[in-house]
Design a protein around this motif. Structure first.
Motif, PDB file in Angstrom:
ATOM      1  N   SER A 176      -0.871   2.044  -7.908  1.00 44.84           N
ATOM      2  CA  SER A 176      -1.246   3.312  -7.262  1.00 44.84           C
ATOM      3  C   SER A 176      -1.405   3.091  -5.762  1.00 44.84           C
ATOM      4  O   SER A 176      -2.144   2.197  -5.340  1.00 44.84           O
ATOM      5  CB  SER A 176      -2.562   3.839  -7.844  1.00 44.84           C
ATOM      6  N   LYS A 177      -0.696   3.894  -4.980  1.00 41.87           N
ATOM      7  CA  LYS A 177      -0.863   3.836  -3.526  1.00 41.87           C
ATOM      8  C   LYS A 177      -2.215   4.432  -3.156  1.00 41.87           C
ATOM      9  O   LYS A 177      -2.663   5.392  -3.779  1.00 41.87           O
ATOM     10  CB  LYS A 177       0.253   4.613  -2.820  1.00 41.87           C
ATOM     11  N   LYS A 178      -2.831   3.873  -2.131  1.00 43.52           N
ATOM     12  CA  LYS A 178      -4.159   4.343  -1.719  1.00 43.52           C
ATOM     13  C   LYS A 178      -4.181   4.529  -0.208  1.00 43.52           C
ATOM     14  O   LYS A 178      -3.620   3.720   0.525  1.00 43.52           O
ATOM     15  CB  LYS A 178      -5.244   3.349  -2.149  1.00 43.52           C
ATOM     16  N   ILE A 179      -4.829   5.606   0.230  1.00 39.82           N
ATOM     17  CA  ILE A 179      -5.059   5.852   1.652  1.00 39.82           C
ATOM     18  C   ILE A 179      -6.569   5.832   1.865  1.00 39.82           C
ATOM     19  O   ILE A 179      -7.303   6.651   1.308  1.00 39.82           O
ATOM     20  CB  ILE A 179      -4.465   7.204   2.102  1.00 39.82           C
ATOM     21  N   LEU A 180      -7.046   4.872   2.638  1.00 38.96           N
ATOM     22  CA  LEU A 180      -8.481   4.695   2.862  1.00 38.96           C
ATOM     23  C   LEU A 180      -8.986   5.727   3.872  1.00 38.96           C
ATOM     24  O   LEU A 180      -8.199   6.377   4.573  1.00 38.96           O
ATOM     25  CB  LEU A 180      -8.739   3.273   3.357  1.00 38.96           C
ATOM     26  N   PRO A 181     -10.308   5.896   3.958  1.00 35.62           N
ATOM     27  CA  PRO A 181     -10.856   6.891   4.907  1.00 35.62           C
ATOM     28  C   PRO A 181     -10.443   6.664   6.351  1.00 35.62           C
ATOM     29  O   PRO A 181     -10.357   7.605   7.132  1.00 35.62           O
ATOM     30  CB  PRO A 181     -12.380   6.731   4.736  1.00 35.62           C
ATOM     31  N   ASP A 182     -10.168   5.399   6.722  1.00 34.93           N
ATOM     32  CA  ASP A 182      -9.735   5.129   8.097  1.00 34.93           C
ATOM     33  C   ASP A 182      -8.214   5.218   8.243  1.00 34.93           C
ATOM     34  O   ASP A 182      -7.643   4.694   9.203  1.00 34.93           O
ATOM     35  CB  ASP A 182     -10.205   3.749   8.542  1.00 34.93           C
ATOM     36  N   ASN A 183      -7.560   5.871   7.261  1.00 35.67           N
ATOM     37  CA  ASN A 183      -6.104   6.089   7.257  1.00 35.67           C
ATOM     38  C   ASN A 183      -5.294   4.813   7.057  1.00 35.67           C
ATOM     39  O   ASN A 183      -4.082   4.809   7.271  1.00 35.67           O
ATOM     40  CB  ASN A 183      -5.634   6.784   8.542  1.00 35.67           C
ATOM     41  N   MET A 184      -5.944   3.739   6.659  1.00 38.83           N
ATOM     42  CA  MET A 184      -5.198   2.539   6.312  1.00 38.83           C
ATOM     43  C   MET A 184      -4.597   2.714   4.918  1.00 38.83           C
ATOM     44  O   MET A 184      -5.243   3.237   4.013  1.00 38.83           O
ATOM     45  CB  MET A 184      -6.114   1.310   6.347  1.00 38.83           C
ATOM     46  N   ARG A 185      -3.355   2.270   4.753  1.00 33.92           N
ATOM     47  CA  ARG A 185      -2.650   2.432   3.477  1.00 33.92           C
ATOM     48  C   ARG A 185      -2.607   1.104   2.740  1.00 33.92           C
ATOM     49  O   ARG A 185      -2.348   0.062   3.343  1.00 33.92           O
ATOM     50  CB  ARG A 185      -1.221   2.939   3.712  1.00 33.92           C
ATOM     51  N   ARG A 227      -0.600  -0.724  -0.333  1.00 37.12           N
ATOM     52  CA  ARG A 227       0.640  -0.529  -1.096  1.00 37.12           C
ATOM     53  C   ARG A 227       0.377  -0.575  -2.596  1.00 37.12           C
ATOM     54  O   ARG A 227      -0.547  -1.238  -3.069  1.00 37.12           O
ATOM     55  CB  ARG A 227       1.676  -1.588  -0.712  1.00 37.12           C
ATOM     56  N   GLY A 228       1.226   0.153  -3.318  1.00 36.41           N
ATOM     57  CA  GLY A 228       1.152   0.121  -4.768  1.00 36.41           C
ATOM     58  C   GLY A 228       2.357  -0.553  -5.384  1.00 36.41           C
ATOM     59  O   GLY A 228       2.410  -0.771  -6.595  1.00 36.41           O
ATOM     60  N   ASP A 229       3.354  -0.889  -4.559  1.00 37.71           N
ATOM     61  CA  ASP A 229       4.572  -1.505  -5.073  1.00 37.71           C
ATOM     62  C   ASP A 229       4.350  -2.993  -5.330  1.00 37.71           C
ATOM     63  O   ASP A 229       3.630  -3.669  -4.592  1.00 37.71           O
ATOM     64  CB  ASP A 229       5.721  -1.312  -4.079  1.00 37.71           C
ATOM     65  N   ILE A 230       5.009  -3.495  -6.366  1.00 42.53           N
ATOM     66  CA  ILE A 230       4.835  -4.872  -6.820  1.00 42.53           C
ATOM     67  C   ILE A 230       6.072  -5.670  -6.452  1.00 42.53           C
ATOM     68  O   ILE A 230       7.207  -5.228  -6.674  1.00 42.53           O
ATOM     69  CB  ILE A 230       4.589  -4.907  -8.344  1.00 42.53           C
ATOM     70  N   ASN A 231       5.866  -6.869  -5.882  1.00 43.74           N
ATOM     71  CA  ASN A 231       6.960  -7.767  -5.517  1.00 43.74           C
ATOM     72  C   ASN A 231       6.980  -8.961  -6.470  1.00 43.74           C
ATOM     73  O   ASN A 231       5.933  -9.535  -6.773  1.00 43.74           O
ATOM     74  CB  ASN A 231       6.796  -8.263  -4.076  1.00 43.74           C
ATOM     75  N   VAL A 232       8.169  -9.342  -6.912  1.00 44.29           N
ATOM     76  CA  VAL A 232       8.320 -10.438  -7.880  1.00 44.29           C
ATOM     77  C   VAL A 232       9.390 -11.396  -7.368  1.00 44.29           C
ATOM     78  O   VAL A 232      10.442 -10.968  -6.886  1.00 44.29           O
ATOM     79  CB  VAL A 232       8.714  -9.904  -9.278  1.00 44.29           C
TER      80      VAL A 232
END
Length: 733
Positions: free
Chosen positions: A357-366, A368-373
């Motif tokens: 799940s992608k998340k945007i924090l209160p300070d607008n920092m993002r 990532r929700g993508d997984i790298n393998v």
């Protein structure tokens, strides 16, 4: 949903178009009637939309082509057959109604002369035409094409009406500029009356006397885009086709490179006067170049694209699928069913396709929700086949090879327009795969400087560009599935992962799961693989019942289900699951610290806070697979098991190879090391098989102790292996 006209209204018949004022007025009335009187569910949607747009100073109207068909099919046919003539009439109709709405008056004298021309923005769900299928029959017709925006120019101004003045006699006149890429042709002779009056005493003006008065001219915004076919539309062995797009006014600055779009526009041609083709002894002007004048832009998120519209039957099927008790096993076994085994890798790919799940924090920092393998292992372990399957099953994907990819090809490049000489951006593989998966084969064959270029794209999921005066940030919200070989071609068990993996820890820490794939020699396993491969090649379905059971979910269903899960579900951790995750992270950090203290060196595969976030993403992806809004402790346990089977297994191999062993083996290793020092003076060499015969076969030491003693001496630069362990040379004390 029904299309209704107002009571007692019938669409006016349109006279055949002969270029006369009567025909023009009839068409104008028909367009006005459509805007004012079209109803959908008892609402005058276009009249209301225009009123709302004018209140916020937006002078445009979005029209659905299907509504126009339902209202007046003949009018729609004229629009599609001759859009160059009909669209200005349609926009005049919108502008006149806009004046009436804005100023509540039909008197032209009460409306300001600077009221802007309203723009028509067209939308449709008609059949798409491939870029490579556009031909001469489509010229000056409305077409609908889809693809990826690969470059966009800076905003420029284009004149719609210019005022020109004669340099000699100051005669002024206004000229309308035709839309498109064509050049403005100024009159070659002055149009002043004295130039045509033979009795005039005033000197006649020279040829080409006119110059443009920019302050008195009218301009609109314009942007040039370049559209490329999506990779799945390109036939094997063909180059992807591209076409220029021209957008103006409210259709500018709508998309950035990497956006997948569906364009509705007029297929037109223009003459590039800068190019000449020599045909024999005669210079002939080059053929006309095609371009698309944009009437409407639909991105994948907001378009009526069938790929993102789920029918009720599909939703019922997906919900039924999500409730299967063994969905995790069934889905993972459906990934590359022709490949035997590799169950944990297939489960990791399942998590990669779903994503967290992608998340945007209160300070607008993002976050990532993508997984790298990363798949690291011996040749012939089907790594490339897995990458090819993921490219096929992922809704958005780009496959590339590390050897043939540069930093600019993976991220973005700055190009220069040959005509305007302006710089513009062209997106690379990670920009074009925004929202999907990038499969990078031969990851170890990339140059270090090219590999460093994707650091930011893998973690921050952006690509920062600062070249040629262009400073911008592009999105690259993509998962990375990479395959690589060890530094020696095959994985050497007698060396640590750091010596086998020719990657910096900065890139390794960005992979959520790192699998070391070995081609182990096991007779029972070899028999099973051989039978599986023979059944695949011979198509022996009766003997290959397991294969049919594994591939239970068809590829198209998997692709649609992945889209459905990504659009409908964004799980969050429960407090219990979060507590379990945090305690597990602390325990593995403590264990790693103790092991590194015993080894007196740091692990080449780092375990940092990124790895804690990796386990969180894996947990969320497992919950997303079953459309669960929350991630429970069961999902956490499976995520920890997957992480342990991948990254922690790679770390532990380094620890085991680092000689964290029992005391008896340590003593045996010391004895072997002393014996080797005694037998091998500095500068002398011997064969490995000789040492093995004299020490192991005679029973003086175990093979494990000999190999580990040799490895310790090599690390301390006492000996050096030559010719791939055939000869051993002592080089130090």
């Amino acid at each position: 949903m029904s299309y209704d006209r107002v009571d007692n209204y019938s669409a006016p018949a349109i006279a055949p178009s002969d270029g006369g004022d009567d025909s023009h007025n009839e068409i104008l009335k028909s367009f006005k009637s459509f805007i004012l009187e079209f109803r959908l569910n008892n609402q005058f949607i276009y009249r209301d939309q225009l009123r709302e747009n004018l209140l916020i100073k937006n002078y445009f109207l979005k029209v659905n082509n299907e509504h126009l068909i339902g209202f007046n099919e003949e009018l729609n046919k004229k629009l599609h057959d001759d859009p160059t003539e009909m669209i200005p009439i349609f926009e005049n109709a919108i502008t006149e109604i806009g004046k009436r709405i804005a100023y509540l008056s039909t008197d032209e004298n009460e409306v300001p002369s600077n009221f802007p021309q309203c723009q028509l923005i067209l939308y449709s769900i008609a059949n798409k035409t491939s870029i490579r299928d556009l031909d001469s029959e489509n010229i000056s017709k409305i077409v609908r094409v889809s693809g990826i925006i690969i470059s966009s120019s800076v905003l420029s101004s284009r004149a719609t009406k210019v005022q020109i003045i004669c340099r000699n006699c100051k005669h002024t006149m206004k000229m309308s500029v035709s839309p498109g890429f064509g050049n403005l042709q100024l009159p070659k002779k002055c149009q002043g009356s004295h130039n045509f009056d033979d009795n005039s005493t005033q000197q006649k003006c020279p040829n080409e006397p006119y110059t443009i008065v920019h302050d008195k001219s009218t301009f609109i915004d314009q942007q040039i885009l370049k559209l490329q076919e999506t990779p799945d539309m390109v036939p094997v062995g063909e180059m992807p086709r591209t076409i220029l797009l021209q957008s103006d006014r409210y259709l500018t600055n709508q998309v950035v490179p990497g956006t997948r779009v569906t364009i509705i526009g007029i297929y037109s041609i223009f003459e590039n006067t800068g190019k000449k083709v020599r045909n024999g002894n005669v210079n002939t002007v080059a053929l006309r170049n095609p371009y698309l004048k944009i009437l409407g832009i639909q991105t994948d998120i907001e378009s009526n694209n069938s790929n993102l519209i789920f029918t009720e039957e599909e939703e019922e099927e997906f919900i039924k699928l999500s409730r299967l008790p063994n969905l995790y096993e069934v889905f993972s076994s459906s990934i590359a069913p022709s490949i035997y085994g590799n169950n944990d890798i297939k489960k990791a790919i399942t998590c990669l396709l779903m994503g967290g799940s992608k998340k945007i924090l209160p300070d607008n920092m993002r976050l990532r929700g993508d997984i790298n393998v990363l798949l690291l292992g011996d040749p012939g372990t089907a790594k490339s086949q897995l990458l090819k399957f993921v490219e096929k099953v992922s809704p958005i994907s780009v496959y590339t090879s590390g050897k043939g990819s540069s930093a600019a090809g993976l991220t973005a490049s700055v190009q220069r327009d040959s005509v305007t000489r302006d710089f513009y951006l062209e997106g690379g593989a990670m920009v074009l795969a925004d929202g999907g998966v990038v499969c990078i084969d031969e990851f170890d064959k990339m140059r270090d400087e090219d590999r460093v270029a994707i650091h930011e794209a893998m973690e921050q999921q952006t690509i920062s560009i600062a070249k040629a005066g262009i400073t911008t940030v592009l999105n690259s919200r993509t998962s990375v599935l990479a395959a690589a070989n060890p530094i020696f071609g095959r994985y050497d068990d007698l060396k640590s992962p750091g010596e086998n993996i020719d990657f910096q820890s900065t890139i390794l820490s960005r992979f959520d799961m790192i699998f070391i794939v070995k081609d182990d020699h096991n007779e029972n396993r070899d028999i099973s693989i051989a039978q599986h491969v023979m059944n695949v090649h011979t198509g022996n379905s009766s003997a290959n019942t397991n294969h049919n059971e594994e591939g239970e979910i068809p590829i198209e269903t998997m692709r649609r289900y992945i889209q459905y899960c990504k659009n409908k579900c964004a799980p969050r951790l429960t407090p219990e699951a979060a507590e379990r995750l945090s305690s597990h992270f602390v325990s593995i950090r403590k264990k790693l610290q103790l092991n590194e203290a015993d080894m007196n060196e740091r692990s080449s595969i780092p375990i940092t806070v990124r790895q804690l976030e990796a386990i969180i993403r894996i947990t969320e992806s497992l919950a997303k697979l079953v459309l669960s809004p929350i991630a429970t402790e069961d999902h956490v346990e499976e995520a920890i098991r997957l992480f342990t089977a991948s990254t922690m297994n790679a770390v532990d191999q380094g620890i085991n190879n680092g000689m964290v062993t029992n005391s008896e083996l340590n003593k045996e290793i010391e004895k072997v090391e002393q014996e080797l020092r005694r037998r091998l003076p500095i500068g002398w060499s011997t064969a490995y098989r000789t040492l093995r015969r004299e020490l192991v076969e005679s029973g003086k030491a175990s093979a494990n102790a000999l190999d580990k003693a040799l490895l310790i001496m090599e690390r301390h630069e006492i000996i050096r292996f030559r010719h791939q362990r055939q000869n051993i040379l002592r080089v130090g004390v």
